[in-house]
Design an enzyme around this catalytic site. Structure first.
Site, PDB file in Angstrom:
ATOM      1  N   ASN A   1      -5.519  -5.821  13.420  1.00  0.00           N
ATOM      2  CA  ASN A   1      -6.900  -5.366  13.616  1.00  0.00           C
ATOM      3  C   ASN A   1      -7.837  -6.528  13.942  1.00  0.00           C
ATOM      4  O   ASN A   1      -9.021  -6.508  13.584  1.00  0.00           O
ATOM      5  CB  ASN A   1      -7.419  -4.607  12.388  1.00  0.00           C
ATOM      6  CG  ASN A   1      -6.789  -3.251  12.227  1.00  0.00           C
ATOM      7  OD1 ASN A   1      -6.432  -2.604  13.212  1.00  0.00           O
ATOM      8  ND2 ASN A   1      -6.622  -2.809  10.983  1.00  0.00           N
TER       9      ASN A   1
ATOM     10  N   HIS B   1      -8.238 -10.095  -1.904  1.00  0.00           N
ATOM     11  CA  HIS B   1      -7.658  -9.817  -0.584  1.00  0.00           C
ATOM     12  C   HIS B   1      -8.616 -10.324   0.487  1.00  0.00           C
ATOM     13  O   HIS B   1      -9.563  -9.645   0.876  1.00  0.00           O
ATOM     14  CB  HIS B   1      -7.413  -8.322  -0.427  1.00  0.00           C
ATOM     15  CG  HIS B   1      -6.440  -7.975   0.670  1.00  0.00           C
ATOM     16  ND1 HIS B   1      -6.123  -8.855   1.675  1.00  0.00           N
ATOM     17  CD2 HIS B   1      -5.719  -6.839   0.922  1.00  0.00           C
ATOM     18  CE1 HIS B   1      -5.244  -8.283   2.499  1.00  0.00           C
ATOM     19  NE2 HIS B   1      -4.988  -7.075   2.066  1.00  0.00           N
TER      20      HIS B   1
ATOM     21  N   THR C   1       0.840  -1.190   0.000  1.00  0.00           N
ATOM     22  CA  THR C   1       0.000   0.000   0.000  1.00  0.00           C
ATOM     23  C   THR C   1       0.881   1.249   0.000  1.00  0.00           C
ATOM     24  O   THR C   1       1.665   1.461   0.927  1.00  0.00           O
ATOM     25  CB  THR C   1      -0.929   0.001   1.227  1.00  0.00           C
ATOM     26  OG1 THR C   1      -1.786  -1.144   1.145  1.00  0.00           O
ATOM     27  CG2 THR C   1      -1.775   1.266   1.275  1.00  0.00           C
TER      28      THR C   1
ATOM     29  N   ASN D   1      -5.508 -10.169   6.442  1.00  0.00           N
ATOM     30  CA  ASN D   1      -5.016  -8.972   7.136  1.00  0.00           C
ATOM     31  C   ASN D   1      -6.096  -8.139   7.815  1.00  0.00           C
ATOM     32  O   ASN D   1      -5.967  -6.914   7.935  1.00  0.00           O
ATOM     33  CB  ASN D   1      -4.218  -8.082   6.158  1.00  0.00           C
ATOM     34  CG  ASN D   1      -3.039  -8.814   5.548  1.00  0.00           C
ATOM     35  OD1 ASN D   1      -3.182  -9.378   4.464  1.00  0.00           O
ATOM     36  ND2 ASN D   1      -1.905  -8.840   6.216  1.00  0.00           N
TER      37      ASN D   1
ATOM     38  N   TYR E   1      -9.187  -7.365   6.891  1.00  0.00           N
ATOM     39  CA  TYR E   1     -10.114  -6.599   6.053  1.00  0.00           C
ATOM     40  C   TYR E   1     -11.414  -7.385   5.837  1.00  0.00           C
ATOM     41  O   TYR E   1     -11.644  -8.415   6.473  1.00  0.00           O
ATOM     42  CB  TYR E   1      -9.423  -6.185   4.763  1.00  0.00           C
ATOM     43  CG  TYR E   1      -8.223  -5.288   5.033  1.00  0.00           C
ATOM     44  CD1 TYR E   1      -8.380  -4.070   5.706  1.00  0.00           C
ATOM     45  CD2 TYR E   1      -6.936  -5.663   4.679  1.00  0.00           C
ATOM     46  CE1 TYR E   1      -7.287  -3.254   5.994  1.00  0.00           C
ATOM     47  CE2 TYR E   1      -5.836  -4.864   4.959  1.00  0.00           C
ATOM     48  CZ  TYR E   1      -6.024  -3.655   5.624  1.00  0.00           C
ATOM     49  OH  TYR E   1      -4.947  -2.853   5.918  1.00  0.00           O
TER      50      TYR E   1
END
Length: 347
Positions: free
Chosen positions: A234, A174, A27, A177, A179
């Protein structure tokens, strides 16, 4: 030993890679204000076209998927045209490139898309502030309705079709992670009691629906997936997550993905409920093309491939510091050390 990194690798009948070194998705937050890729981004990726495969920076499938500033999209005509400049530059340099398709789920922020609901599996808020925008505090998400989930599947699928139109050689979904897709796969973020929660089959449903719909649209040979069985970003781990990934991996083993990519920042991390490293856990359950990542040196990567821990290796930050990473490793030249200040510009 490092010679194994430079052996060609056939993903499938349609795609052969020049070597086993992938450029990991990184990113960079360098798209313009309309989230359109720029000429600088095209040059940045083209300079790294010696990689066997470039995986693009995470690219949002629709406006409410945005959780960081200036991350590119793949939902507007202008964005598709911008990506055509990137893929064209990579192909002219002899490379191949997959688009990583992204929705950040509960770590999205209404600031980026003009207000409205942040969608997630459940109303489970992430504590803290948005990276690169520490003035923005995360909000409590709205649990997505079944109809909204079906629309998300359609939007992922359209973004995949847009990626092919933009010239990408394929897509990586994706699902890692912390998300959106990953949020459905972990008990910390998925408290649902309907057909998308509660059991391993139900919690895996969204990930499999997205994967199957994309493959039906663009072909299995162009469809890859990234997953994070170990909760580490997260996300809080839960011993019950193992049952979810046991089921998910059994389903993925029966499909014909271009590859499966482990999502982790450091492969040496261990998880009690996975009996060690996430990569070892996945390899025991998935014997098709597997991509490792997470802090590998060239020598460490070569050894891992020789030991059949992975088939391919994704390299991240060293590619930021060394656009010619592949050539330097091949010639056994010293690498430039990555520094955080390198994130400020595209070189």
């Amino acid at each position: 030993m490092s010679d194994i990194l430079f052996h060609p690798f056939r993903l499938n009948a349609q795609i052969e890679l020049n070597n086993r070194i992938l450029m990991a998705p990184l990113t960079r937050c360098m798209a313009d204000d309309d989230l359109v890729p720029t000429a600088d981004m095209a040059a940045y990726y083209a300079r790294r076209a010696d990689a066997g495969l470039i995986i693009s920076e995470a690219t949002i499938i629709r406006p409410d998927g945005q959780g960081y500033p200036n991350t590119p999209g793949l939902y507007s005509a202008a964005q598709i045209e911008g990506w055509k400049q990137v893929t064209g530059a990579v192909h002219r340099a002899g490379g191949k490139i997959f688009a990583q398709l992204w929705h950040t789920g509960r770590v999205a922020h209404p600031h980026f898309f003009g207000g409205g609901d942040v969608l997630a599996p459940s109303a489970e808020k992430v504590e803290g502030t948005v990276p690169r925008r520490r003035d923005l505090t995360y909000v409590t998400p709205k649990p997505a309705s079944v109809e909204e989930i079906h629309q998300l599947v359609e939007d992922y699928t359209q973004a995949a079709a847009n990626a092919i139109e933009a010239g990408f050689d394929g897509v990586e979904i994706h699902g890692a992670n912390g998300y959106l897709i990953d949020q459905f796969l972990h008990h910390d973020s998925n408290k649902r009691t309907d057909e998308y929660g509660g059991t391993p089959e139900n919690m895996s449903r969204f990930a499999l629906e997205v994967t199957d719909a994309i493959a039906a649209r663009i072909g299995w040979e162009k469809t890859a997936l990234r997953i994070s069985p170990g909760a580490y970003f997260n996300m809080q781990g839960d011993a019950r997550d193992r049952q979810v990934f046991d089921y998910l991996l059994s389903e993925l083993q029966s499909r014909a993905l271009a590859y499966l990519h482990i999502g982790i920042f450091d492969d040496s991390m261990e998880f009690d409920y996975l009996d060690g490293r996430a990569s070892a856990y996945v390899r025991q359950r998935y014997n098709k093309t597997l991509v490792g990542v997470g802090g590998f040196s060239a020598q460490g990567a070569a050894q891992a491939i020789a030991d059949d821990k992975f088939d391919l290796i994704a390299i991240g930050r060293p590619f930021i510091a060394n656009p010619d990473y592949v050539a330097k490793v091949r010639k056994q030249e010293d690498l430039v050390e990555y520094r955080d200040d390198m994130l400020a510009t595209l070189v």
